[in-house]
Motif scaffolding. Structure first.
Motif, short mmCIF file in Angstrom:
data_model
loop_
_atom_site.label_atom_id
_atom_site.label_comp_id
_atom_site.label_asym_id
_atom_site.label_seq_id
_atom_site.Cartn_x
_atom_site.Cartn_y
_atom_site.Cartn_z
N VAL A 24 0.84 -1.20 0.00
CA VAL A 24 0.00 0.00 0.00
C VAL A 24 0.88 1.25 0.00
N ARG A 25 0.57 2.18 -0.90
CA ARG A 25 1.26 3.48 -0.95
C ARG A 25 0.21 4.57 -0.77
N HIS A 26 0.63 5.73 -0.27
CA HIS A 26 -0.32 6.82 0.01
C HIS A 26 0.06 8.07 -0.79
N LEU A 27 -0.92 8.62 -1.48
CA LEU A 27 -0.74 9.85 -2.26
C LEU A 27 -1.45 10.99 -1.54
N ASP A 28 -0.68 12.00 -1.13
CA ASP A 28 -1.23 13.19 -0.49
C ASP A 28 -1.76 14.12 -1.57
N GLY A 29 -3.07 14.18 -1.72
CA GLY A 29 -3.67 14.96 -2.80
C GLY A 29 -4.07 16.37 -2.45
N ARG A 30 -3.68 16.87 -1.28
CA ARG A 30 -4.14 18.19 -0.86
C ARG A 30 -3.66 19.31 -1.77
N HIS A 31 -2.51 19.12 -2.42
CA HIS A 31 -1.93 20.20 -3.23
C HIS A 31 -1.88 19.85 -4.72
N VAL A 32 -2.62 18.84 -5.13
CA VAL A 32 -2.63 18.46 -6.55
C VAL A 32 -3.62 19.35 -7.28
N THR A 33 -3.15 20.53 -7.67
CA THR A 33 -4.00 21.53 -8.31
C THR A 33 -3.63 21.77 -9.76
N ASP A 34 -2.64 21.04 -10.27
CA ASP A 34 -2.25 21.17 -11.67
C ASP A 34 -1.59 19.86 -12.09
N VAL A 35 -1.33 19.73 -13.40
CA VAL A 35 -0.76 18.48 -13.91
C VAL A 35 0.64 18.23 -13.34
N PRO A 36 1.56 19.23 -13.31
CA PRO A 36 2.88 18.95 -12.70
C PRO A 36 2.77 18.52 -11.24
N GLY A 37 1.80 19.08 -10.51
CA GLY A 37 1.61 18.68 -9.12
C GLY A 37 1.21 17.23 -8.99
N LEU A 38 0.38 16.75 -9.93
CA LEU A 38 -0.01 15.35 -9.91
C LEU A 38 1.18 14.44 -10.19
#
Length: 405
Positions: free
Chosen positions: A310-324
């Motif tokens: 299991v891996r965890h992705l912190d999505g709080r700051h994914v506001t653009d493609v480079p952030g993803l």
């Protein structure tokens, strides 16, 4: 490619080393032309050089066809094309196909930057063809004349799927500006550069500009560039160092907004997760490039890559493609990590995507942040699917189970 990212460079001076000019030799051993403390003009805004291009006799497909139909029915209303790549196939003049290792065949790759469709009219070359007028920046081989008897193919951005073909593109090969000049500050020249300074030559040697971190390890390498020194003076930093004025620098350089990212990676790879989130979109794009270069060099020692199913992705700051891209890389490979995925597959690249090292479950926290921020972003060839949906489908196809939270 020279083994630059595996190299470590040092010098015996109080000021840290930041740049190395090197050249690959026949035995793959790099020759050092100079070591430098700083570079003035390395971070530059892209030149506001846009062209009006006419895609003559164009047979568009997918989202480009939809854009053409929109422009034809609503004249005067510009259409943002998002990303557009162009490959020009031709036979090099004066070559003997039987002796040339490529059979005389060549191809020029162009990228049309921020292209906007401003006009669409029926073409005189065929009843089903269009002449499309596009305003765009251009990035490509501006050093040659337009080839004759060429085949012109359009793509969904560099590395993407096909968007049709045209008979030619008027205005593409004319007036591509040279790269702007640059000054290297506090240089310790090697023997080869000293000889060039004493006895200049008309033709400039081509070198690679390497950026190193505080430990002397190469962080990134730029494109090859001509080493055309137009002036040299004792350095403002004193001692036996020189300042060198170059007629032009690398064709591709980072923008000033990316400089804090370079400064951060100069101090070493990040030890904590989420450092990329403080930067704007351009900075995040640079961060992802540093992470990719680090992985290419086999360096993940400081990132503490996560293990287990299991891996965890912190999505709080994914506001653009480079952030993803940054967030997924960090979830898969730890702080400063990179997920070696061909993201061009979302644009129609036929590679199909890369497989993960081992199957795992990716828990995407605060996934709705990306869903809202990227709701209007679409990069597939037809221009219909939201970006996040394409990413989820790709991850599922390569064996990653995603849980959205």
């Amino acid at each position: 490619m020279m083994p630059a990212l595996e190299s470590t460079w040092t010098w015996e001076r109080d000021r840290p080393l930041k740049y190395v000019l090197a050249e690959e030799e026949w035995d793959d051993e790099p020759t050092v032309w100079a070591r430098c403390a700083e570079a003035d003009g390395f971070f530059v805004e892209p030149a506001p050089h846009r062209k009006q291009l006419t895609l003559v006799g164009c047979a568009p497909t997918g989202r480009l066809l939809k854009a053409a139909e929109h422009a034809r029915h609503r004249p005067g209303e510009p259409v943002d094309l998002g990303a557009l790549g162009l490959i020009v196939d031709f036979t090099a003049p004066g070559t003997d196909p039987e002796k040339d290792p490529y059979g005389g065949y060549r191809d020029d790759h162009w990228e049309l930057l921020a292209p906007v469709l401003t006009g669409c009219a029926p073409s005189g070359l065929g009843t089903s063809l269009f002449d499309l007028v596009v305003e765009a920046g251009v990035d490509g081989p501006g050093w040659r004349d337009e080839p004759a008897d060429a085949e012109w193919r359009l793509f969904n951005g560099p590395g993407g799927g096909g968007l049709g073909a045209c008979h030619r593109v008027e205005g593409l090969y004319r007036g591509v500006p040279a790269s702007p000049p640059m000054r290297l500050i506090g240089c310790e020249p090697g023997e080869r550069l000293l000889r060039r300074l004493v006895r200049p030559r008309g033709d400039g040697d081509r070198v690679t500009l390497l950026a190193v971190d505080r430990t002397g390890r190469v962080m990134r390498h730029q494109e090859h560039m001509p080493l055309n020194v137009i002036a040299s003076r004792p350095s403002v930093l004193g001692g036996t160092l020189l300042d060198l004025w170059l007629a032009e620098g690398p064709a591709v350089r980072p923008v000033p907004a990316a400089r804090p990212v370079w400064d951060a990676w100069f101090e070493g790879p990040p030890a904590e997760a989420g450092t990329w989130a403080a930067f704007p979109s351009e900075g995040r794009k640079e961060w992802a490039a540093f992470a990719a270069a680090r992985q290419d060099a086999g360096r993940q020692e400081a990132g503490r890559p996560p293990t287990g199913p299991v891996r965890h992705l912190d999505g709080r700051h994914v506001t653009d493609v480079p952030g993803l891209v940054c967030a997924i890389g960090e979830a898969v490979a730890g702080p400063g990590g990179h997920y070696a995925q061909c993201w061009h597959v979302l644009r129609g690249c036929p590679c199909g995507g890369d497989l993960p090292p081992a199957p795992f479950t990716l828990v995407w926290h605060d996934a709705e942040v990306a869903r809202r921020a990227l709701a209007e972003v679409t990069v597939d060839t037809e221009g219909e699917t939201p970006y996040v949906d394409d990413v989820l489908r790709l991850l599922a196809r390569v064996g990653i189970t995603v849980e959205l939270r």
